[in-house]
Design a protein around this motif. Structure first.
Motif, short mmCIF file in Angstrom:
data_model
loop_
_atom_site.label_atom_id
_atom_site.label_comp_id
_atom_site.label_asym_id
_atom_site.label_seq_id
_atom_site.Cartn_x
_atom_site.Cartn_y
_atom_site.Cartn_z
N SER A 12 0.81 -1.21 0.00
CA SER A 12 0.00 0.00 0.00
C SER A 12 0.85 1.27 0.00
O SER A 12 0.30 2.36 0.02
N LEU A 13 2.17 1.15 0.00
CA LEU A 13 3.03 2.32 -0.12
C LEU A 13 2.93 2.88 -1.53
O LEU A 13 3.19 2.17 -2.50
N ILE A 14 2.56 4.15 -1.66
CA ILE A 14 2.38 4.72 -2.99
C ILE A 14 3.30 5.89 -3.28
O ILE A 14 3.40 6.33 -4.43
N LEU A 121 -5.69 11.32 5.82
CA LEU A 121 -6.43 12.32 5.06
C LEU A 121 -7.07 11.67 3.85
O LEU A 121 -6.38 11.27 2.90
N ASN A 122 -8.40 11.52 3.87
CA ASN A 122 -9.15 11.00 2.72
C ASN A 122 -8.57 9.70 2.16
O ASN A 122 -8.32 9.57 0.96
N GLY A 123 -8.34 8.74 3.03
CA GLY A 123 -7.85 7.44 2.58
C GLY A 123 -6.35 7.35 2.42
O GLY A 123 -5.83 6.29 2.04
N LEU A 124 -5.63 8.43 2.69
CA LEU A 124 -4.17 8.42 2.63
C LEU A 124 -3.62 8.57 4.04
O LEU A 124 -4.13 9.34 4.84
N ALA A 190 -6.86 2.38 2.05
CA ALA A 190 -7.90 1.48 1.55
C ALA A 190 -7.34 0.16 1.06
O ALA A 190 -8.08 -0.79 0.85
N ARG A 191 -6.01 0.06 0.88
CA ARG A 191 -5.41 -1.15 0.34
C ARG A 191 -4.88 -2.08 1.42
O ARG A 191 -4.24 -3.08 1.13
N SER A 192 -5.11 -1.77 2.68
CA SER A 192 -4.60 -2.61 3.76
C SER A 192 -5.70 -2.87 4.77
O SER A 192 -6.40 -1.95 5.19
N ASN A 193 -5.82 -4.12 5.21
CA ASN A 193 -6.80 -4.47 6.22
C ASN A 193 -6.35 -4.06 7.62
O ASN A 193 -7.14 -3.98 8.54
N ASP A 194 -5.05 -3.84 7.78
CA ASP A 194 -4.50 -3.46 9.08
C ASP A 194 -3.57 -2.28 8.87
O ASP A 194 -2.36 -2.37 9.05
N ASN A 195 -4.16 -1.16 8.48
CA ASN A 195 -3.36 0.00 8.14
C ASN A 195 -2.60 0.55 9.34
O ASN A 195 -1.48 1.03 9.20
N GLN A 196 -3.18 0.46 10.53
CA GLN A 196 -2.52 0.99 11.72
C GLN A 196 -1.23 0.23 12.01
O GLN A 196 -0.19 0.84 12.30
N GLN A 197 -1.26 -1.09 11.91
CA GLN A 197 -0.06 -1.89 12.13
C GLN A 197 0.97 -1.64 11.04
O GLN A 197 2.18 -1.57 11.31
#
Length: 462
Positions: A12-14, A121-124, A190-197
């Motif tokens: 999910s790194l963009i 911010l808005n999914g980022l 939005a591309r990760s189920n565990d964005n916090q981790q």
């Protein structure tokens, strides 16, 4: 060195962004890639298609395999613009927001000095570790801002390298005076189920360590200031000449070591690999910890009864271990075999179990080995769910034949394993063939062509 050639899972790194505070105010100095895109979630994996085999006696009759999709998915930004639109507006916008907005957002006040910076911010999600200079303009660690009030850490001994040894001759001798810098990693939430981790791992293992190294060299030789001056000069010249953002990025990566570092970090970490970078002559490696999928959690937990599978041949690993302090690791690698558990390896080598587990974890951390169940000829192995059949003809058949020239071919082995499950020992013709056939098994497990078939049972107490 044999690399893992299986298809990488998209990360999910963009984008990676460098922001600094100059005398006029915050500036967005550099970002990579030139036009970051937020791809749809369904682009994570290529489409599945039927494995097409020729009527050859060595052909593998398999149900399906991963093949590269011919479909070309175009990137979509938050504003719905196309790649061409982003290229045209690249000098004024980034990820759907104006550069002026982002550079103010990503350059927080001195209250954030050497603290975790994370903004959604808005999914980022923007993750960084901003570093501020002292009020007198110096970069010494022995200072504290009035509103920071945090205890500063000592300089890591591993960063004690001459900052002048790797200087780029194209860097101007007069650095741009900066009062803070922040390397920000942009994640698509939005591309990760565990964005916090994911954000936490990226901060602790990449962003924070990188900022500490940059702070060290900024204090020693104004490294970040010099690199900032070079990048600002290239940007001004590109805008004057009307050059495209893509051309500017090529020039920046070619002439600025820091721009090359950010590019290398993005390209490696975005596919889950280790990024080997160089900062002013000092080499360092950064990576995000690997997380095993649920179906392999039992294997990923290293314990006394676990086995270890080397992902490189022993000769290649030993060539990398030239330091005198590496002698215990050298002994461990030389005596290693994937058929023995860590407990048996400890007894065989005469090394305490805790030390053996520590050496094994070190190899796993740096992607040189993988925890497995010990290989055994009485175990049953079947075709793996992640078998890289899309590269069977282009790479693995030739590689296998060079390693095992006098043994059955790779397609023949896979064809047998694709039938009724049998114990691996049934393929071994005699005791003289045990060692080479166990080496074949290690090769198949290493590249995920096969996996162990396990039987689970349960007992109900009366």
């Amino acid at each position: 060195m044999v690399q893992n050639r299986s298809l990488p899972r998209r990360h999910s790194l963009i984008a990676v962004v460098l922001v600094a505070r100059l005398r006029p105010g915050p500036r967005l100095i550099f970002h990579y890639p030139p036009s970051p895109q937020r791809r749809p979630r369904e682009d994570d994996w290529p489409e599945h298609s039927k494995y097409d085999s020729e009527p050859d006696p060595d052909a593998v009759d398999l149900p399906s395999s991963l093949t590269q999709s011919a479909r070309d998915v175009q990137g979509i930004s938050p504003t719905g613009t196309t790649d061409a639109d982003n290229e045209e507006n690249a000098t004024g916008t980034l990820l759907g927001y104006s550069e002026d907005t982002l550079q103010k957002l990503l350059a927080p006040g001195c209250w954030a000095d050497r603290k975790k910076f994370e903004v959604c911010l808005n999914g980022l999600t923007f993750v960084g570790h901003p570093v501020w200079a002292a009020q007198d303009g110096s970069w010494s660690r022995k200072h504290a801002h009035d509103d920071a009030g945090t205890k500063q850490e000592s300089t890591p001994k591993t960063l004690g390298t001459s900052a002048a040894s790797g200087s780029d001759t194209s860097v101007p001798t007069s650095p741009e005076p900066i009062s803070m810098f922040n390397v920000v990693f942009v994640l698509d939430s939005a591309r990760s189920n565990d964005n916090q981790q994911l954000a936490s791992d990226l901060y602790n293992h990449v962003a924070r360590k990188l900022s500490k190294a940059l702070h060290y060299f900024q204090r020693q030789s104004q490294y970040v200031g010099l690199q900032t001056t070079t990048l600002l000069h290239l940007t001004a010249k590109a805008r004057q000449d009307g050059a495209s953002l893509a051309k500017l990025n090529v020039q920046a990566v070619d002439r600025s070591e820091l721009a090359w570092v950010l590019k290398e970090l993005y390209e490696k970490i975005s596919i889950g690999e280790i990024a080997g970078i160089r900062l002013s002559g000092m080499e360092m490696s950064l990576q995000k910890p690997q997380v095993a999928p649920p179906e392999r959690q039992d294997e990923s937990e290293l314990g006394p009864h676990s086995g270890l599978l080397l992902l490189q041949n022993k000769a290649a690993l030993l060539l990398e271990l030239t330091h005198a302090d590496a002698s215990p690791l050298v002994m461990f690698i030389q005596g290693h075999t994937p058929t023995k558990s860590m407990q048996k390896q400890s007894a065989k080598l005469g090394i305490p179990l805790d030390e053996v587990l520590g050496l094994a974890r070190h190899l796993i951390k740096w992607r040189k080995a993988r925890a497995i169940k010990p290989l055994h000829p009485r175990n049953t192995y079947v075709i793996g769910r992640e078998a890289p059949f899309e590269q069977l003809q282009t790479y693995y058949i030739d590689d296998y034949s060079k390693r095992f020239p006098l043994l059955p071919s790779l397609p023949q082995i896979l064809k047998v394993l694709n039938g009724k499950p049998i114990k691996w020992g049934a393929l071994i013709m005699s005791s003289d063939h045990r060692t080479p056939y166990m080496s074949i098994l290690a090769y198949l497990v290493q590249h995920r062509f096969v996996e162990q078939l396990k039987t689970y049972g349960w007992l109900q107490a009366p």
